[in-house]
Enzyme design. Structure first.
Site, PDB file in Angstrom:
ATOM      1  N   GLN A 195       0.832  -1.216   0.000  1.00  0.00           N
ATOM      2  CA  GLN A 195       0.000   0.000   0.000  1.00  0.00           C
ATOM      3  C   GLN A 195       0.865   1.264   0.000  1.00  0.00           C
ATOM      4  OE1 GLN A 195      -3.159   0.795  -0.401  1.00  0.00           O
ATOM      5  NE2 GLN A 195      -3.905  -1.305  -0.628  1.00  0.00           N
ATOM      6  N   SER A 196       2.001   1.227  -0.663  1.00  0.00           N
ATOM      7  CA  SER A 196       2.906   2.376  -0.685  1.00  0.00           C
ATOM      8  C   SER A 196       2.293   3.576  -1.400  1.00  0.00           C
ATOM      9  CB  SER A 196       4.200   1.973  -1.396  1.00  0.00           C
ATOM     10  OG  SER A 196       4.952   3.129  -1.733  1.00  0.00           O
TER      11      SER A 196
END
Ligand SMILES: *Cc1c(COP(=O)(O)O)cnc(C)c1O
Length: 321
Positions: A63-64
């Protein structure tokens, strides 16, 4: 970035906490849902363009925000993006792998790779380089955005500028509170403020490593930053303050303090924080105030670094409690 991000007073939280609390809205930097990475990427993409690159490669958590923002910047500049997603957070449900930033990066049309380990900066970098070499053989001009400590933290320059921007907006704050992950945001902000005439302290709230490890990391980041700017690192090193009281249970995991801080900001001010960084930072701020390290009446600026798409990747974790 075009223009300064807003600096807003949080009236209701100020009253409740007995401090003068302001929020620097770097969640509103623009470009593909915004956040702190927009400021950092200006410097990486500037370097990439100067080198004639047509493809940018970057690695991060599933989920960067960094990889999503890089994909948006690449699209904007007509470049190709290769995103490598690392398994940094254990035991996550299907939304984590499909929604939030993952969904946005897919819409942006970036190439995806995955890396099975989350705490192997050197290995993750090597895998990116292997892909860059393949692209070179195909005649492309790849540029790797390095997040490891053995490379100059170019993105931190975006936060040196942000620190200077903040000090122009407000000359009399006592404390800034910022998340401390790779340290580019924390290190840059600390430096920008140190180079101004505002004598404020900067608290870095740990989001990935404990106090001792993060302090060591910040020492390296600040030394490299001082090298890039040709200034005395001693000026900066004495200003490192890191605090890990809201880190548990670990990077990208939501403990009770983080969850209640996220809900408190939403329910008191109508402002969303993200579960991985800004809610932990606000949890840290609440503890630092409670412990008396921020004194009653002080003027405090929290940096809202964005990251809001991750809310949707964490929907199970945020609702099952
Ligand atoms: C990456 C990120 C951070 C941490 O910034 P660093 O410069 O890596 O320390 C904080 N907040 C958000 C929303 C982020 O995406």
């Amino acid at each position: 970035m075009s223009g300064a991000t807003p600096l807003e007073r949080l009236d209701r939280l100020s009253e409740e906490l007995g401090i003068d609390l302001w929020l620097k809205r770097d969640d509103l930097t623009g470009l593909g849902f915004g956040g702190n990475k927009t400021r950092q990427l200006e410097f990486y993409f500037g370097d990439a363009l100067a080198q004639g690159a047509d493809t940018v490669l970057i690695t991060g958590a599933v989920q960067s925000n960094f990889v999503r923002s890089a994909a948006a910047a690449a699209a904007r500049l007509g470049m190709k993006a290769v995103l490598q997603l690392e398994e940094r957070v254990p035991n996550m449900g299907p939304e984590y792998y499909k929604s939030g930033n993952v969904l946005l990066a897919k819409i942006l049309g970036a190439e995806h790779m995955s890396y099975p380990v989350g705490e192997d900066e050197a290995g993750a970098d090597a895998a990116l380089h292997a892909r860059a070499d393949e692209l070179k053989e195909q005649g492309r001009k790849p540029y790797v955005i390095h997040l490891g400590l053995n490379h100059p933290p170019l993105g931190a320059l975006g936060y040196v500028a942000a620190g200077q921007e903040l000090c122009k907006q407000m000359q009399d704050f006592d404390t800034a509170v910022v998340p401390s992950g790779s340290g580019a945001t924390h290190g840059g902000l600390l430096t920008g403020i140190a180079l101004s005439t505002v004598p404020a302290q900067v608290f870095g709230v740990c989001v990935r490593r404990d106090t001792e490890n993060q302090r060591t990391r910040m020492t390296v980041v600040l030394q490299k930053l001082a090298d890039m700017l040709s200034i005395d690192p001693g000026l900066l090193l004495e200003k490192i303050e890191v605090w890990d009281g809201a880190l548990a249970p670990g990077y990208g995991q939501i403990g009770p303090k983080t969850q209640s801080a996220l809900e408190k900001m939403a329910q008191t001010e109508g402002i969303f924080l993200d579960p991985v960084y800004s809610a932990k930072t606000f949890a840290g701020l609440l503890d630092i105030v409670r412990e008396g390290q921020i004194k009653p009446g002080q003027k405090v600026v929290m940096i809202h670094t964005g990251g809001l798409p991750a809310l949707f990747g964490y929907q199970n974790e945020l609702t099952h409690n």
